[in-house]
Structure formats: structure tokens, C-alpha cells
Write an enzyme that holds these catalytic residues in place. Structure first.
Site, PDB file in Angstrom:
ATOM      1  N   ASP A   1       0.659  -1.049   0.217  1.00 40.06           N
ATOM      2  CA  ASP A   1       0.096   0.208   0.264  1.00 40.06           C
ATOM      3  C   ASP A   1       0.969   1.022   0.024  1.00 40.06           C
ATOM      4  O   ASP A   1       2.561   1.224   0.156  1.00 40.06           O
ATOM      5  CB  ASP A   1      -1.328  -0.465   1.232  1.00 40.06           C
ATOM      6  CG  ASP A   1      -0.398  -0.418   2.414  1.00 40.06           C
ATOM      7  OD1 ASP A   1       1.055  -0.370   2.364  1.00 40.06           O
ATOM      8  OD2 ASP A   1      -1.294  -1.053   3.275  1.00 40.06           O
TER       9      ASP A   1
ATOM     10  N   ASP B   1      -7.379  -2.555  14.111  1.00 37.41           N
ATOM     11  CA  ASP B   1      -8.845  -3.354  13.493  1.00 37.41           C
ATOM     12  C   ASP B   1      -9.103  -4.016  12.784  1.00 37.41           C
ATOM     13  O   ASP B   1     -10.747  -4.684  12.752  1.00 37.41           O
ATOM     14  CB  ASP B   1      -9.544  -2.033  13.480  1.00 37.41           C
ATOM     15  CG  ASP B   1      -8.595  -1.425  11.852  1.00 37.41           C
ATOM     16  OD1 ASP B   1      -7.510  -1.714  11.324  1.00 37.41           O
ATOM     17  OD2 ASP B   1      -9.130  -0.454  11.275  1.00 37.41           O
TER      18      ASP B   1
ATOM     19  N   HIS C   1      -7.280  -4.869  10.186  1.00 36.49           N
ATOM     20  CA  HIS C   1      -7.220  -4.554   8.692  1.00 36.49           C
ATOM     21  C   HIS C   1      -6.161  -5.188   8.436  1.00 36.49           C
ATOM     22  O   HIS C   1      -4.819  -5.243   9.280  1.00 36.49           O
ATOM     23  CB  HIS C   1      -7.112  -2.987   8.021  1.00 36.49           C
ATOM     24  CG  HIS C   1      -6.077  -2.201   8.590  1.00 36.49           C
ATOM     25  ND1 HIS C   1      -6.399  -0.886   9.643  1.00 36.49           N
ATOM     26  CD2 HIS C   1      -4.677  -2.154   8.646  1.00 36.49           C
ATOM     27  CE1 HIS C   1      -4.803  -0.652  10.018  1.00 36.49           C
ATOM     28  NE2 HIS C   1      -4.097  -1.146   9.383  1.00 36.49           N
TER      29      HIS C   1
ATOM     30  N   GLU D   1      -9.865  -2.228   5.038  1.00 36.44           N
ATOM     31  CA  GLU D   1     -10.322  -1.462   6.507  1.00 36.44           C
ATOM     32  C   GLU D   1     -11.478  -2.501   6.981  1.00 36.44           C
ATOM     33  O   GLU D   1     -11.790  -2.924   5.680  1.00 36.44           O
ATOM     34  CB  GLU D   1     -10.301   0.215   6.210  1.00 36.44           C
ATOM     35  CG  GLU D   1      -9.878   1.283   6.458  1.00 36.44           C
ATOM     36  CD  GLU D   1      -9.018   0.943   7.996  1.00 36.44           C
ATOM     37  OE1 GLU D   1      -8.671   0.258   8.742  1.00 36.44           O
ATOM     38  OE2 GLU D   1      -8.475   2.464   8.296  1.00 36.44           O
TER      39      GLU D   1
HETATM   40  C1  F6R Z   1       1.616  -1.536   6.013  1.00 32.44           C
HETATM   41  C2  F6R Z   1       0.007  -2.637   6.121  1.00 32.44           C
HETATM   42  C3  F6R Z   1      -0.973  -1.755   7.486  1.00 32.44           C
HETATM   43  C4  F6R Z   1       0.191  -2.100   9.028  1.00 32.44           C
HETATM   44  C5  F6R Z   1      -1.031  -2.481  10.078  1.00 32.44           C
HETATM   45  C6  F6R Z   1       0.271  -2.292  11.005  1.00 32.44           C
HETATM   46  O1  F6R Z   1       1.555  -1.732   4.791  1.00 32.44           O
HETATM   47  O2  F6R Z   1      -0.166  -2.442   5.010  1.00 32.44           O
HETATM   48  O3  F6R Z   1      -1.739  -2.794   7.603  1.00 32.44           O
HETATM   49  O4  F6R Z   1       0.383  -3.504   8.821  1.00 32.44           O
HETATM   50  O5  F6R Z   1      -0.993  -1.105   9.850  1.00 32.44           O
HETATM   51  O6  F6R Z   1       0.915  -1.034  11.668  1.00 32.44           O
HETATM   52  P1  F6R Z   1       2.323  -1.042  12.874  1.00 32.44           P
HETATM   53  O7  F6R Z   1       2.547  -2.658  11.980  1.00 32.44           O
HETATM   54  O8  F6R Z   1       2.754   0.637  12.114  1.00 32.44           O
HETATM   55  O9  F6R Z   1       1.418  -1.686  13.718  1.00 32.44           O
END
Ligand code: F6R
Length: 261
Positions: free
Chosen positions: A67, A136, A138, A143
Site C-alpha cells: 500500500d 482494527d 485491517h 479496513e
Molecule cells: C502497512 C500495512 C498495514 C500495517 C498495519 C500495522 O503496509 O499494510 O496493514 O501492517 O497498519 O501497522 P504497524 O505495524 O505500524 O502496527
């Protein structure tokens, strides 16, 4: 799903690095799916160490990132382009022409997303997808409520995710509302998924993803349908799992022929 619980995030990241290294050694032209955020940082550090001290060779690897934020210049310190450059690309020998990250400045977003999907297909599909988990639930930036069949597209971040990610920006107002993300269908097409989650803040999302019902309300739960998903956790992220003792026993008592790490 194989659930692997280790005492610390360092140890879990080390196991993840060994799995990625094994993939690269067994198939030097592998296609890797890459994640950003805090979770994979130790994994990338370990891969960089393996590149330098064990000559782990990424020169024939192709990569696709999950992403990117929409509307930020790639030079902006909070973009995932910058994150990947600082945390992995500048430290290993991935060939620049085989690195792919969604373009948050694409003029025609639907066309760019379709081309991203096509590039993944042209590369032969993703062999190993690294994933973090949102508080959450995701996956990527899919989301809660995302279609379980979704492909790469534009998504709107929830306020919760924008708050969680504000730490990477000067001000919380600067966190973009829109992102381009691989879809859940894209992620599910990968041949192997490695989901990493660390810390108490992820415990509820981990429990819902691993032991809850499969639902679009918890995108991580879709991995229950993945034929080859490994979930690497530290004890804090595993703290709300009801079958944690069972997963630990299984992991530490595998028959020798099944031990792959
Ligand atoms: C990032 C991504 C997100 C993160 C998630 C956890 O490329 O795809 O799904 O893996 O938001 O973020 P952290 O690791 O910062 O807790």
C-alpha cells in the site's frame, strides 16, 4: 493457519526472517509481498544482516508493496516509498526495476491499480506475502467492511487508523484520508502469508482474526481460509487467544520432518 508464539517480537521477527530467507534461497527469483509500519522493521533489519553476513542474495527477487498513501510526494518522510528505502531497499541488493510500490500520485488511480494487479500476475503471482495487522483487524489498508474479494484499489482510512499512523507525521491532520492498497483477494492469491503482530495493542485483533468468525468486519480473519498462513506473535499479541497453550505445544513438539525453521 499455523500460530507461532514466541516470547518477544525480536524472536518472532527472527523466525520470520528465517522463513523469508528460506524462500529466497529455495527460489532466488521469488516474488515477495512487502508490508510497512512498525511491525516488520526488525524483520527487515534481520534480512539486511543476512544479506551482509550470510550473502543472502535478493538480486533476482521481485517485490510488491501492499500500500501507499494517496497524494504524498514520494520524497515525503511518511510515504511507504521512503519507509522501504530506509528500512530495506538501501540495505539489500534488490534490483530497482523489480521493486513495485503503488503510486500515490497516479493521475488515473483505477488504471494504475489495474496495472498493479497485472504486474503481479505478469511476475507469476506473489510467493510470500508479509503482513502486519491493524488494531482494527485491517490487512494492508483493507479496513473493516472491505470486500473479501477486493483487488488493488483506493480505500479511505478510518479515523482510528489515521490516529494510529499519526506518529509518522508532524501533525495528525497531515495523515491522508486515502490510500491505494492491494485488495484482500490480491493478498489471498499469494502462495504463503506471514502475518506478524506484536504488543498488547494487537491482542484483540489477533484473537478476532485467529479464533473469531470469518467476517469482512475483521479482515485478518480471512486468513483462516488461506491454505498456507503462518501467524507470528509475541506473548503480548497472543494474550487474548484462548488456545495459546495448544498452539505453543504444537509448535514446540512438531515431528522432525515437519520442522521447517
Ligand atoms: C502497512 C500495512 C498495514 C500495517 C498495519 C500495522 O503496509 O499494510 O496493514 O501492517 O497498519 O501497522 P504497524 O505495524 O505500524 O502496527
Amino acid at each position: 493457519m499455523e500460530i507461532i508464539i514466541l516470547p518477544t517480537a525480536e524472536e518472532a521477527s527472527e523466525v520470520a526472517a528465517r522463513l523469508v530467507a528460506r524462500q529466497v534461497l529455495e527460489k532466488p527469483e521469488s516474488v515477495l509481498g512487502l508490508a510497512t509500519g512498525s511491525t516488520p522493521c526488525r524483520l527487515y533489519q534481520s534480512l539486511a544482516r543476512k544479506h551482509h553476513s550470510e550473502a543472502l542474495d535478493f538480486s533476482r527477487i521481485t517485490s510488491f508493496n501492499l500500500d501507499e498513501y494517496v497524494g504524498l510526494d514520494p520524497a515525503h518522510p511518511a510515504t511507504y516509498h521512503r519507509f522501504m528505502e530506509e528500512n530495506l531497499f538501501s540495505k539489500v541488493n534488490l534490483a530497482r526495476e523489480r521493486i513495485h510500490i503503488p503510486d500515490g500520485l497516479a493521475a488515473d488511480v483505477p488504471a494504475h491499480c489495474a496495472a498493479y494487479e497485472q504486474a503481479i500476475r505478469d511476475a507469476g503471482g506473489i510467493d510470500l506475502q508479509i503482513l502486519g495487522l491493524g488494531a482494527d483487524g485491517h490487512l494492508g489498508f483493507n479496513e473493516p467492511g472491505s470486500s473479501l474479494a477486493s483487488r488493488t484499489r483506493i480505500k479511505t482510512l478510518t479515523e482510528g487508523t489515521r490516529r494510529d499512523n499519526a506518529r509518522f507525521f508532524t501533525s495528525s491532520q497531515d495523515v491522508p484520508h486515502h490510500v491505494i492498497t492491494m485488495g484482500l483477494g490480491t493478498i489471498m492469491d499469494s502462495r504463503m502469508c506471514l502475518l506478524l503482530a506484536f504488543g498488547k495493542g494487537k491482542a484483540a485483533a489477533v484473537a478476532a482474526s485467529v479464533e473469531g468468525s470469518v467476517t469482512a468486519s475483521v479482515p485478518g480473519s480471512l486468513l483462516q481460509f488461506h491454505p498456507r498462513a503462518k501467524v507470528l506473535l509475541d506473548v503480548d499479541a497472543a494474550s487474548e487467544l484462548t488456545r495459546a497453550d495448544y498452539y505453543q505445544w504444537v509448535y514446540h513438539n512438531k515431528p522432525a520432518w515437519q520442522t521447517d525453521l
